[in-house]
Design an enzyme around this catalytic site. Structure first.
Site, short mmCIF file in Angstrom:
data_model
loop_
_atom_site.label_atom_id
_atom_site.label_comp_id
_atom_site.label_asym_id
_atom_site.label_seq_id
_atom_site.Cartn_x
_atom_site.Cartn_y
_atom_site.Cartn_z
N GLU A 84 0.81 -1.22 0.00
CA GLU A 84 0.00 0.00 0.00
C GLU A 84 0.85 1.27 0.00
O GLU A 84 0.49 2.26 -0.65
CB GLU A 84 -0.90 -0.02 1.23
CG GLU A 84 -1.92 1.07 1.31
CD GLU A 84 -2.86 0.88 2.50
OE1 GLU A 84 -3.12 1.88 3.20
OE2 GLU A 84 -3.31 -0.26 2.74
N ASP A 85 1.98 1.25 0.71
CA ASP A 85 2.71 2.49 0.97
C ASP A 85 4.13 2.57 0.42
O ASP A 85 4.84 3.54 0.69
CB ASP A 85 2.78 2.72 2.49
CG ASP A 85 1.42 3.03 3.10
OD1 ASP A 85 0.53 3.49 2.36
OD2 ASP A 85 1.25 2.79 4.31
#
Length: 198
Positions: A84-85
């Site tokens: 996600e990051d």
């Protein structure tokens, strides 16, 4: 309400795990922490703390709190935000840690928000949280530990965020905790602690 903020470094976590006698594979977890540090780099939490502290808090919740020892669950907890990051992909996670860990990380990875403004983003977030109702129990444990880390010190966040996040947690996360006795009890205590936000 117990707070899990003791493991600020992998050295502390590893020592605590060893002292507890819990049957946890610290070699695999150490590799996961190394990969998380590599992928997350110098990312910081909103508080300014190194991002790895959030990952270690989620791990601490599972090991010290919920008593989880399953290697895939613990590894996924450490890696739960890398897709996600960071530039890491599900294939990267699978190549280093196997298909089971990659699947758990995939379940808890929020899809990229579509364009269209705040309402569209909130709708996508709600859809992601609802989807977790279909996730395997192991993925739910990862998400529950992630959220414990995020809400256990909710009072440090801006007031408007506190109220919104409290309401979101009641709506989407508490139902996920119901089948998991330790998490159900922890979130019940947390709900009482922050009841003034209703």
């Amino acid at each position: 309400m117990e707070v899990f903020t003791r493991w600020h470094s992998w050295d502390t976590a590893r020592a605590d795990i060893a002292a507890s006698g819990a049957p946890v594979d610290t070699d695999v977890l150490g590799a996961a922490v190394g990969a998380a540090l590599r992928w997350h780099g110098d990312q910081r939490r909103p508080t300014g703390a190194p991002y790895v502290e959030h990952l270690l808090e989620a791990l601490e919740v599972l090991v010290r709190g919920a008593g989880v020892t399953a290697p895939a669950v613990l590894t996924a907890a450490v890696l739960h935000d890398v897709v996600e990051d960071t530039p890491a992909t599900p294939a990267d996670v699978e190549a280093e840690f196997g298909a089971e860990v990659a699947e758990l990380v995939d379940w808890v990875t929020k899809p990229p928000a579509p364009g269209g403004g705040r309402q569209a983003k909130r709708g996508a977030r709600a859809a992601y949280l609802r989807r977790l109702g279909d996730a395997p129990p192991e993925a739910v444990q990862v998400k529950l530990a992630d959220r414990v880390s995020n809400v256990q010190t909710l009072h440090r966040m801006p007031p408007d965020f506190q109220r919104r996040y409290y309401a979101e947690t009641l709506t989407y996360i508490l139902p996920l905790a119901e089948p998991h006795p330790w998490f159900r009890a922890w979130y019940a205590a947390w709900r009482t602690e922050y009841a003034h936000l209703l």
